[in-house]
Write a protein that holds these residues in place. Structure first.
Motif, mmCIF file in Angstrom:
data_model
loop_
_atom_site.group_PDB
_atom_site.id
_atom_site.type_symbol
_atom_site.label_atom_id
_atom_site.label_comp_id
_atom_site.label_asym_id
_atom_site.label_seq_id
_atom_site.Cartn_x
_atom_site.Cartn_y
_atom_site.Cartn_z
ATOM 1 N N GLY A 91 -62.560 11.018 -81.730
ATOM 2 C CA GLY A 91 -61.964 10.553 -80.473
ATOM 3 C C GLY A 91 -60.736 9.709 -80.671
ATOM 4 N N GLY A 92 -60.357 9.042 -79.561
ATOM 5 C CA GLY A 92 -59.168 8.198 -79.577
ATOM 6 C C GLY A 92 -59.533 6.741 -79.408
ATOM 7 N N CYS A 93 -58.597 5.870 -79.801
ATOM 8 C CA CYS A 93 -58.845 4.438 -79.669
ATOM 9 C C CYS A 93 -57.532 3.676 -79.764
ATOM 10 C CB CYS A 93 -59.809 3.951 -80.739
ATOM 11 S SG CYS A 93 -59.197 4.181 -82.429
ATOM 12 N N PRO A 106 -61.232 13.248 -65.819
ATOM 13 C CA PRO A 106 -61.098 14.036 -67.043
ATOM 14 C C PRO A 106 -61.449 13.230 -68.290
ATOM 15 C CG PRO A 106 -58.947 13.276 -66.344
ATOM 16 C CD PRO A 106 -59.933 12.710 -65.368
ATOM 17 N N HIS A 107 -61.720 11.942 -68.111
ATOM 18 C CA HIS A 107 -62.166 11.093 -69.223
ATOM 19 C C HIS A 107 -62.944 9.905 -68.648
ATOM 20 C CE1 HIS A 107 -57.976 8.820 -69.167
ATOM 21 N NE2 HIS A 107 -58.444 9.030 -67.960
ATOM 22 N N THR A 108 -63.608 9.152 -69.509
ATOM 23 C CA THR A 108 -64.385 8.009 -69.013
ATOM 24 C C THR A 108 -63.559 6.729 -68.949
ATOM 25 O OG1 THR A 108 -65.282 7.908 -71.268
ATOM 26 C CG2 THR A 108 -66.744 8.751 -69.553
ATOM 27 N N SER A 109 -62.267 6.818 -69.310
ATOM 28 C CA SER A 109 -61.427 5.613 -69.297
ATOM 29 C C SER A 109 -61.338 4.907 -67.937
ATOM 30 C CB SER A 109 -60.039 5.944 -69.841
ATOM 31 O OG SER A 109 -60.137 6.384 -71.183
ATOM 32 N N PRO A 110 -61.399 5.620 -66.780
ATOM 33 C CA PRO A 110 -61.366 4.882 -65.512
ATOM 34 C C PRO A 110 -62.472 3.832 -65.398
ATOM 35 C CG PRO A 110 -61.777 7.247 -65.148
ATOM 36 C CD PRO A 110 -61.334 7.077 -66.549
ATOM 37 N N PHE A 124 -64.684 16.159 -66.777
ATOM 38 C CA PHE A 124 -64.363 17.525 -66.340
ATOM 39 C C PHE A 124 -62.915 17.859 -66.685
ATOM 40 C CE2 PHE A 124 -67.298 15.243 -63.697
ATOM 41 C CZ PHE A 124 -68.332 16.120 -63.416
ATOM 42 N N ARG A 125 -62.697 19.032 -67.225
ATOM 43 C CA ARG A 125 -61.316 19.448 -67.474
ATOM 44 C C ARG A 125 -61.145 20.922 -67.145
ATOM 45 N NH1 ARG A 125 -59.354 16.000 -72.786
ATOM 46 N NH2 ARG A 125 -60.238 14.055 -72.024
ATOM 47 N N GLN A 126 -59.905 21.230 -66.702
ATOM 48 C CA GLN A 126 -59.597 22.618 -66.383
ATOM 49 C C GLN A 126 -59.356 23.309 -67.707
ATOM 50 O OE1 GLN A 126 -56.586 22.677 -63.497
ATOM 51 N NE2 GLN A 126 -57.172 24.686 -62.731
ATOM 52 N N PHE A 136 -62.057 2.555 -77.058
ATOM 53 C CA PHE A 136 -62.195 3.838 -77.748
ATOM 54 C C PHE A 136 -62.940 4.800 -76.828
ATOM 55 C CE2 PHE A 136 -65.758 1.142 -79.140
ATOM 56 C CZ PHE A 136 -66.848 1.924 -78.814
ATOM 57 N N GLY A 137 -62.789 6.082 -77.102
ATOM 58 C CA GLY A 137 -63.501 7.071 -76.306
ATOM 59 C C GLY A 137 -63.689 8.324 -77.134
ATOM 60 N N PHE A 138 -64.883 8.891 -77.084
ATOM 61 C CA PHE A 138 -65.080 10.133 -77.837
ATOM 62 C C PHE A 138 -66.112 11.038 -77.188
ATOM 63 C CE2 PHE A 138 -69.017 8.750 -79.825
ATOM 64 C CZ PHE A 138 -68.872 7.378 -79.988
ATOM 65 N N HIS A 170 -69.273 15.463 -72.118
ATOM 66 C CA HIS A 170 -69.638 14.048 -72.017
ATOM 67 C C HIS A 170 -68.812 13.205 -72.978
ATOM 68 C CE1 HIS A 170 -73.035 16.374 -70.578
ATOM 69 N NE2 HIS A 170 -73.347 15.337 -69.818
ATOM 70 N N GLN A 171 -68.440 12.030 -72.510
ATOM 71 C CA GLN A 171 -67.747 11.090 -73.383
ATOM 72 C C GLN A 171 -68.484 9.768 -73.354
ATOM 73 O OE1 GLN A 171 -63.676 10.677 -71.948
ATOM 74 N NE2 GLN A 171 -62.957 12.206 -73.419
ATOM 75 N N ILE A 172 -68.216 8.957 -74.353
ATOM 76 C CA ILE A 172 -68.647 7.569 -74.273
ATOM 77 C C ILE A 172 -67.416 6.719 -74.565
ATOM 78 C CG2 ILE A 172 -69.512 7.469 -76.653
ATOM 79 C CD1 ILE A 172 -71.757 5.574 -75.495
ATOM 80 N N GLU A 173 -67.183 5.786 -73.668
ATOM 81 C CA GLU A 173 -66.029 4.904 -73.748
ATOM 82 C C GLU A 173 -66.504 3.562 -74.282
ATOM 83 O OE1 GLU A 173 -63.331 6.330 -72.369
ATOM 84 O OE2 GLU A 173 -61.876 4.698 -72.377
ATOM 85 N N GLY A 174 -65.642 2.879 -75.022
ATOM 86 C CA GLY A 174 -65.981 1.522 -75.455
ATOM 87 C C GLY A 174 -64.865 0.588 -75.051
HETATM 88 N N1 PHE Z 1 -59.559 8.676 -72.788
HETATM 89 C C1 PHE Z 1 -59.054 9.252 -73.996
HETATM 90 C C2 PHE Z 1 -59.308 10.754 -73.945
HETATM 91 O O1 PHE Z 1 -60.123 11.211 -73.210
HETATM 92 C C3 PHE Z 1 -59.702 8.685 -75.230
HETATM 93 C C4 PHE Z 1 -59.390 7.225 -75.426
HETATM 94 C C5 PHE Z 1 -60.211 6.254 -74.887
HETATM 95 C C6 PHE Z 1 -58.279 6.843 -76.164
HETATM 96 C C7 PHE Z 1 -59.932 4.909 -75.077
HETATM 97 C C8 PHE Z 1 -58.013 5.507 -76.358
HETATM 98 C C9 PHE Z 1 -58.816 4.564 -75.817
HETATM 99 O O2 PHE Z 1 -58.671 11.521 -74.602
#
Ligand code: PHE
Length: 336
Positions: A280-282, A177-181, A203-205, A305-307, A217-221
């Protein structure tokens, strides 16, 4: 005085050669061939008439007829070869594909606006010294949640409306559901320093609407190094904002919560007209996360970060409804 067979033959041969040469195509030539040399042709009739001649004349006449036949037959064969060659040349010419030539009238396609946004983001971040990494779209619970400091019982799990895959233990396999993995996968096999961005599909429900998609699509940093501070995070976000959007854009951070970062923030981009885009979040990578991948939080610190990329693309192009991106309507896509 009746014309002698020789005169007839000469006339026949002469006319015949002219008709053969004038045959415009293979079908016409076949017709001429039958008329000149077939069973009902004059030449065949002449041959049948030989029987009425004296034996002496018969022999000479027969030879003359055979010679004329041969001449005509050779002319037909030559013309046939000529027409067949022309046909092949014409076919080759018609089927020829010139892969080197670009006609000015030919319109080239282009990449999808989201693909271009990802490539542009990769360019901006590689310019700032980041590498690009990728991970799988089907993930395990460990990479998507557990290793990110989100145990099964954690209420924060409801932040991600996860789609599970019917494989293995129930709840063990999912569509990320996010690129954080990808952060976890990267840290697992790369010792710090780490400076990397990780674009990908998530992907999210979720029921799609003008600002949400179930597949997006997300991009993670991720940065992990010695002495990394919150100031580095804020500075990186702002440098990225200006490099991607231009100098007239700026960024702000607002306090927020994510289980895998502490402290955490949301970041927004300020457009020149004064409006804000929530991107996004960070936050600073949580020490538990570093410990989960065997990195000593006393020695190293980092930020992440991810957005969402799709939102960025529609905002850049002034598209009112994000769903337009994936209806695959060429009339829409060709505008970009
Ligand atoms: N993974 C979080 C999301 O999808 C975004 C995020 C990434 C927040 C990295 C903090 C750090 O909502």
């Amino acid at each position: 005085m009746t014309p002698s067979p020789t005169e007839d033959l000469q006339r026949l041969q002469q006319l015949g050669l002219e008709r053969i040469a004038a045959a415009p195509d293979l079908a016409a030539l076949q017709q001429v061939d039958t008329e000149l040399l077939g069973k009902r042709s004059e030449i065949t009739a002449l041959k049948a008439g030989l029987g009425q001649l004296e034996p002496e004349q018969r022999k000479a006449g027969g030879q003359a007829i055979n010679a004329a036949r041969t001449t005509l037959q050779q002319a037909v064969d030559a013309r046939r070869a000529e027409l067949e060659g022309a046909g092949r040349r014409q076919q080759l010419e018609a089927e020829r594909l010139d892969l080197t030539e670009r006609r000015p009238s030919a319109r080239l396609g282009h990449l999808h606006p989201v693909t271009r946004a990802i490539q542009h983001l990769e360019d901006v971040f590689t310019g700032m010294g980041f590498t690009v990494s990728e991970g799988p779209e089907v993930e395990t619970d460990w990479y998507a949640f557990e290793a990110l400091n989100i145990p099964t019982w954690h209420p924060a799990r409801s932040m991600w409306d996860t789609i599970y895959v019917d494989l293995g233990e129930p709840g063990s396999t999912l569509l990320r559901p996010h690129t954080s993995p990808v952060q976890i996968r990267l840290m697992e096999h790369t010792p710090p320093p780490i400076y990397s961005v990780m674009p990908g599909r998530v992907f999210r429900q979720e029921t799609s609407d003008a600002t949400h998609l179930a597949v997006f699509h997300q991009i993670e940093g991720l940065v992990v190094d010695r002495g990394i501070t919150f100031g580095d995070l804020a500075g990186t976000i702002d440098a990225f904002t200006k490099a991607y959007f231009g100098d007239r854009f700026s960024s702000r951070l607002r306090p927020s919560y994510f289980p895998f970062t502490e402290p955490s923030a949301e970041f927004d981009i300020r457009r020149p007209d004064g409006t804000w885009l929530e991107l996004g979040g960070c936050g600073m990578v949580h020490p538990n996360v570093l410990q989960n991948v065997g990195i000593d939080p006393e020695e190293f610190s980092g930020f992440a970060f991810g957005f969402g990329v799709d939102r960025l693309a529609v905002s850049r192009h002034g598209v009112a409804d994000i769903r337009e991106l994936f209806t695959n309507d060429l009339r829409f896509l060709e505008q970009f």
